[in-house]
Enzyme design. Structure first.
Site, PDB file in Angstrom:
ATOM      1  N   HIS A  47      58.197   2.788  45.243  1.00 35.88           N
ATOM      2  CA  HIS A  47      57.039   1.957  44.949  1.00 35.88           C
ATOM      3  C   HIS A  47      55.963   2.080  46.015  1.00 35.88           C
ATOM      4  O   HIS A  47      56.176   2.633  47.090  1.00 35.88           O
ATOM      5  CB  HIS A  47      57.466   0.491  44.800  1.00 35.88           C
ATOM      6  CG  HIS A  47      58.080  -0.096  46.037  1.00 35.88           C
ATOM      7  ND1 HIS A  47      57.351  -0.728  47.021  1.00 35.88           N
ATOM      8  CD2 HIS A  47      59.370  -0.145  46.472  1.00 35.88           C
ATOM      9  CE1 HIS A  47      58.159  -1.142  47.983  1.00 35.88           C
ATOM     10  NE2 HIS A  47      59.394  -0.803  47.683  1.00 35.88           N
ATOM     11  N   CYS A  82      65.041   0.536  49.239  1.00 31.33           N
ATOM     12  CA  CYS A  82      64.057   1.165  48.365  1.00 31.33           C
ATOM     13  C   CYS A  82      63.177   2.119  49.169  1.00 31.33           C
ATOM     14  O   CYS A  82      63.161   2.092  50.391  1.00 31.33           O
ATOM     15  CB  CYS A  82      63.193   0.111  47.681  1.00 31.33           C
ATOM     16  SG  CYS A  82      64.120  -0.914  46.517  1.00 31.33           S
TER      17      CYS A  82
END
Length: 420
Positions: A322, A341
């Site tokens: 992201h 992440c």
């Protein structure tokens, strides 16, 4: 004798900067004085270095099958270095270009052994022009900021023994060989090399774009995985994963509650009970077990940690790639700061490449999604394979040998290889 010197032929195999090709004009950026004298503007130099860290040149693909033979050749080379006695440690020191220090003599010998500096390179205790360039080359091929200075991270990397570097090359040859059987070079794919904290978009065995990433902390490592990117979520809702809830949100909620503040009101995060009903944040007692039973989400916005786009793929580990509103992280040399992440710098370029102009999507349209904040999910016309890998030592087809810190201590080498 200050170090083990190889023969002139072996030592002359100076390492080129494998992360750059001639087209990238890598050395067009001036990182400091290259002639051992003169003064550069420190502020300008810092910005140039940060820009390089944020936007690395494409270079060669990490998982190329050509890297297997190149890595085998690197192993032979390092076996000879080890047989010859390796190298001695460089004393801990901080030395800028143009400065004198006794550690520079050991530094010269060290770089001659590993090949960044020619065997006949003359010099004394001054960190001068030729040595500065050799040190920059070493730093670039070891995942360090190529500032041409002898500093603590560089000394730590230099002092990983030749035997440990050889072990890393052998360990990673196996990893590369396994991945070469999986990757289809004729197709486009994305690779996240966790120790390098970099993301590669590859097509036809060529890196189209390389991105600086932020990977998982040592105590919350990014997992290895093979998946397929199927969708782009523009201006997504952040659904907090279990690790973040237990290790970050709830402890922070308790801490702020003691100060008379509310973590949900402060962050804009919303809580929902088991039936999907929104919970009044002021009625949550963070000192009880009740917060553990809720799910949490944060609406799109400037403070949403996913930024303006999330790259969606199947993962049993609840990880994803992201954007991030915390741009400062991408300008750091050490970028292990997430809960597993991958945050991607310049994600707009990656998003546009993944979409492949499908259904009228182009670079301008992707940028507009960032400007407008419009919530939208877009499926890729053609799913793109994704690989999260752990490669700490390899050689590319041009003969450049690359090393990265053993971030999660998986290579079975000395701790110093994890710490720089």
């Amino acid at each position: 004798m200050r170090g083990v010197r190889l023969g002139a032929a072996a030592a002359a195999l100076a390492l080129s900067v494998g992360a750059a090709s001639a087209d990238d004009d890598f050395w067009a950026l001036q990182f400091g004085p290259t002639d051992g004298g003169g003064a550069s503007d420190p502020a300008t130099e810092r910005e140039q270095l940060k820009e390089l860290e944020r936007n690395p040149p494409p270079g060669y693909p990490t998982l190329s099958s050509a890297n297997i033979e190149a890595t085998k050749a690197a192993i032979v080379r390092y076996e000879r270095i080890v047989e010859a006695g390796g190298w001695i440690a460089v004393p801990e020191a901080t030395v800028k270009p143009g400065e004198d220090h006794f550690a520079i003599v050991e530094l010269r010998d060290r770089l001659i052994v590993s090949g960044e500096l020619a065997a006949d390179a003359a010099g004394g205790e001054t960190l001068d022009g030729t040595l500065v360039e050799a040190l920059k080359a070493y730093q670039a091929t070891n995942g360090l900021t190529p500032n041409g200075r002898l500093d603590p991270p560089t000394v730590a990397a230099l002092n990983v023994t030749a035997a440990d570097r050889l072990k890393q090359l052998k360990t990673n040859l196996k990893r590369l060989t396994e991945m070469a059987a999986v990757v289809k070079p004729q197709r486009k794919y994305v690779v996240v090399n966790i120790p390098a904290a970099q993301v590669e978009a590859v097509a036809l065995n060529k890196v189209i774009t390389r991105h600086t990433g932020v990977v998982g902390k040592v105590d919350r490592p990014t997992p290895l995985l093979r998946s397929t990117i199927t969708e782009m979520n523009f201006n997504p809702v952040w659904r907090l994963p279990p690790t973040v809830i237990s290790k970050d949100l709830i402890p922070q909620g308790r801490e702020l509650q003691e100060k008379g503040e509310n973590v949900l009101i402060k962050t804009g995060i919303e809580a929902y009970d088991g039936s999907g009903k929104k919970v009044n944040p002021e009625k949550i007692d963070w000192s009880t077990s009740a917060p553990k039973s809720y799910s949490y989400r944060q609406p799109p916005g400037k403070d949403n940690p996913l930024g303006f786009v999330k790259i969606n793929f199947a993962s049993g580990e609840s990880v994803y790639m992201h954007d991030s509103p915390s741009e400062g992280l991408f300008g750091r040399n050490f970028r292990a700061a997430s809960s597993g992440c991958i945050r991607v710098h310049n994600i707009e370029r990656l998003a546009y490449w993944l979409l492949g102009q499908n259904d009228g999507w182009d670079e301008e349209k992707v940028s507009k999604m960032k400007e407008t904040g419009q919530r939208l999910d877009v499926k890729l016309a053609t799913p793109v394979p994704l690989h999260f890998v752990y490669i700490t030592a390899w050689a590319t087809e041009d003969g450049t040998i690359q090393f990265r810190r053993d971030l999660y201590n998986r290579d079975g080498v000395a701790e110093i290889a994890t710490s720089y």
